[in-house]
Design a protein around this motif. Structure first.
Motif, PDB file in Angstrom:
ATOM      1  N   UNK A  10      44.728  55.160  24.293  1.00 50.85           N
ATOM      2  CA  UNK A  10      45.785  54.216  24.811  1.00 50.85           C
ATOM      3  C   UNK A  10      45.447  52.812  25.382  1.00 50.85           C
ATOM      4  N   UNK A 253      45.522  40.858  37.760  1.00 50.28           N
ATOM      5  CA  UNK A 253      46.561  41.638  37.091  1.00 50.28           C
ATOM      6  C   UNK A 253      47.898  40.908  37.101  1.00 50.28           C
ATOM      7  N   UNK A 254      47.849  39.583  36.944  1.00 50.00           N
ATOM      8  CA  UNK A 254      49.042  38.764  37.133  1.00 50.00           C
ATOM      9  C   UNK A 254      50.102  38.971  36.059  1.00 50.00           C
ATOM     10  N   UNK A 255      49.721  39.386  34.847  1.00 48.81           N
ATOM     11  CA  UNK A 255      50.709  39.579  33.784  1.00 48.81           C
ATOM     12  C   UNK A 255      51.033  41.048  33.541  1.00 48.81           C
ATOM     13  N   UNK A 256      50.118  41.919  33.889  1.00 46.35           N
ATOM     14  CA  UNK A 256      50.355  43.351  33.762  1.00 46.35           C
ATOM     15  C   UNK A 256      49.455  44.072  34.747  1.00 46.35           C
ATOM     16  N   UNK A 257      50.044  44.861  35.637  1.00 44.23           N
ATOM     17  CA  UNK A 257      49.284  45.518  36.686  1.00 44.23           C
ATOM     18  C   UNK A 257      48.300  46.550  36.160  1.00 44.23           C
ATOM     19  N   UNK A 258      47.326  46.878  36.986  1.00 50.39           N
ATOM     20  CA  UNK A 258      46.335  47.894  36.624  1.00 50.39           C
ATOM     21  C   UNK A 258      47.022  49.234  36.368  1.00 50.39           C
ATOM     22  N   UNK A 259      46.668  49.854  35.255  1.00 51.22           N
ATOM     23  CA  UNK A 259      47.222  51.157  34.902  1.00 51.22           C
ATOM     24  C   UNK A 259      46.343  51.787  33.829  1.00 51.22           C
ATOM     25  N   UNK A 260      46.562  53.060  33.579  1.00 48.84           N
ATOM     26  CA  UNK A 260      45.904  53.767  32.486  1.00 48.84           C
ATOM     27  C   UNK A 260      46.981  54.471  31.682  1.00 48.84           C
ATOM     28  N   UNK A 261      46.986  54.265  30.373  1.00 45.67           N
ATOM     29  CA  UNK A 261      48.002  54.889  29.527  1.00 45.67           C
ATOM     30  C   UNK A 261      47.826  56.411  29.538  1.00 45.67           C
ATOM     31  N   UNK A 262      48.923  57.136  29.338  1.00 45.58           N
ATOM     32  CA  UNK A 262      48.845  58.594  29.423  1.00 45.58           C
ATOM     33  C   UNK A 262      49.017  59.301  28.089  1.00 45.58           C
ATOM     34  N   UNK A 263      49.246  58.577  26.998  1.00 45.35           N
ATOM     35  CA  UNK A 263      49.486  59.240  25.716  1.00 45.35           C
ATOM     36  C   UNK A 263      48.171  59.684  25.077  1.00 45.35           C
ATOM     37  N   UNK A 264      48.132  59.783  23.750  1.00 42.64           N
ATOM     38  CA  UNK A 264      46.930  60.247  23.060  1.00 42.64           C
ATOM     39  C   UNK A 264      46.075  59.088  22.561  1.00 42.64           C
ATOM     40  N   UNK A 265      46.647  58.232  21.780  1.00 43.34           N
ATOM     41  CA  UNK A 265      45.913  57.126  21.174  1.00 43.34           C
ATOM     42  C   UNK A 265      46.838  55.925  21.103  1.00 43.34           C
ATOM     43  N   UNK A 266      46.416  54.804  21.684  1.00 40.29           N
ATOM     44  CA  UNK A 266      47.256  53.613  21.657  1.00 40.29           C
ATOM     45  C   UNK A 266      46.666  52.586  20.709  1.00 40.29           C
ATOM     46  N   UNK A 267      47.459  52.164  19.729  1.00 35.78           N
ATOM     47  CA  UNK A 267      47.060  51.083  18.841  1.00 35.78           C
ATOM     48  C   UNK A 267      47.625  49.776  19.350  1.00 35.78           C
ATOM     49  N   UNK A 268      46.807  48.702  19.348  1.00 38.91           N
ATOM     50  CA  UNK A 268      47.196  47.421  19.936  1.00 38.91           C
ATOM     51  C   UNK A 268      46.935  46.260  19.000  1.00 38.91           C
ATOM     52  N   UNK A 269      47.893  45.350  18.963  1.00 37.33           N
ATOM     53  CA  UNK A 269      47.631  44.086  18.276  1.00 37.33           C
ATOM     54  C   UNK A 269      47.003  43.109  19.259  1.00 37.33           C
TER      55      UNK A 269
END
Length: 396
Positions: A10, A253-269
């Motif tokens: 993710x 983290x001004x545009x997106x706060x610190x976090x960790x995704x919880x799903x299986x696999x995240x594909x990103x452009x």
């Protein structure tokens, strides 16, 4: 009988100066050895962060099921990795990425009454348009970005009303702006399906890597789990220009706060920066995707504009007992006068188990242990509902 799942994935990226590899921003040559990581004790940055390229695998290599990619998977996803790697030279990808990301500003700037018609409060805004509904970092509402969610594979995952009521964030139907932005549906689905297909190839090699140390029965691995899932979710993200955002833009983290995704696999452009709907280079080399490593280092991560990045998520790390590792991440906005009016659009595909997929958790659980009983099991839908309670308002 429900399958168990093993390794999974993710996350978000950036884009700046041109480079011979057409990178999101300038990175050192892959042939150079990575320098030692500067030690940082918290998410705040005391020295200029180190910038590192992702581990990259070509699409041709990925398609070869006889290829041994374990070294690269371990480098990218293993305990000492950044939790992210990228796939290059995917046929057709660059065009579909451009086509979809150019729609981000147009969608975000639709009239407010039109966007309200695209909202789905019952799914906790996990279908259609969402802005200012999600809570990240210290419980603050996220006003920095808008999102459009849809399942790129199935418009109607199920017609069973009890499931729609039980798991509305996965089982509800897509909401498309057919009149206001009719082209969105086709482009969103095409890019989402492409990223899923490439991700399934990567999942096959992740299974081969994990099976070296784990007993994996037929049909039990990540690839088969994702092939049979009905609840993959695409997210078109639009990051508002600085003047439209309330928090200070000096934080990492001004545009997106610190976090960790919880799903299986995240594909990103790779993210696309625009000003007045015209694509530009990022005006600030410090802007972009940051991750915090397992050893507490904060690193800026970059990959090619024409590459698809994939990240490990919490569910994968838990079920693989830490053999495949997730990393917290955030997105930093560009700063300075040159960043005025600059926005950013990107797309993430959250590849995840089916809502009724049983997750068998190991005895040692280091992530969300308050939600998971030792040696217990939950369906992915149940696990997700527990997590959504942490990040969103209660159900409407």
């Amino acid at each position: 009988m429900q399958n168990r799942i093993l390794p999974l994935i993710d996350m978000t990226p950036s884009y700046t100066q041109p480079h011979s590899r057409s990178l999101c921003s300038h990175i050192p040559s892959p042939s150079l050895r990575r320098p030692p990581l500067p030690i940082m004790s918290s998410f705040s940055v005391q020295v200029p962060p180190l910038t590192l390229p992702t581990v990259s695998i070509s699409y041709t290599q990925l398609r070869d099921k006889n290829a041994d990619l374990s070294a690269k998977i371990e480098e990218g996803f293993g305990p000492n990795g950044l939790g992210i790697l990228s796939i290059s030279e995917v046929p057709g990808y660059s065009l579909w990425r451009q086509n979809l990301l150019h729609l981000g500003p147009r969608l975000a700037n639709l009239p407010e009454d039109v966007k309200r018609e695209l909202e789905d409060p019952n799914s906790r805004y996990n279908f259609g348009w969402s802005h200012g509904k999600e809570k990240l970092e210290s419980g603050k509402l996220d006003l920095l970005k808008g999102s459009f969610y849809a399942n790129p594979i199935l418009d109607v995952p199920t017609t069973e009303q009890s499931l729609i009521e039980r798991y509305p964030s996965y089982c509800a139907s897509n909401i498309w702006p057919h009149k206001a932005l009719p082209e969105l549906e086709t482009v969103f689905k095409t890019l989402g399906k492409l990223i899923l297909d490439v991700g399934l190839l990567l999942a096959y090699h992740c299974d081969r890597y994990a099976s070296r140390e784990m007993v994996m029965l037929e049909g039990e691995g990540l690839e088969q789990t994702l092939v049979h899932s009905r609840c993959h979710k695409g997210r078109l993200l639009y990051y508002y220009p600085a003047q439209h955002s309330s928090p200070a833009h000096d934080s990492m983290s001004s545009w997106c706060g610190w976090h960790t995704d919880h799903c299986s696999l995240t594909g990103l452009t790779c993210g696309m920066f625009t000003r007045d709907a015209v694509e530009i280079l990022c005006p600030d080399s410090a802007a972009g995707l940051y991750v915090k490593t397992r050893t507490g280092h904060i690193v800026k991560v970059e990959y090619g504009v024409d590459e698809i990045a994939y990240q490990i998520s919490e569910t994968t790390e838990i079920l693989s007992s830490g053999r495949l590792c997730a990393t917290p991440h955030c997105v930093r906005a560009p700063r300075g006068d040159a960043a005025s009016g600059v926005d950013r659009t990107t797309f993430a595909l959250f590849m995840q188990p089916d809502w009724d997929q049983k997750l068998y958790f190991p005895g040692e659980v280091h992530i969300h242990r308050e939600l998971i009983q030792s040696n217990g099991s939950l369906t992915f839908g149940e696990y997700t509902e527990k997590l959504l309670d942490k990040y969103y308002h209660n159900k409407m």
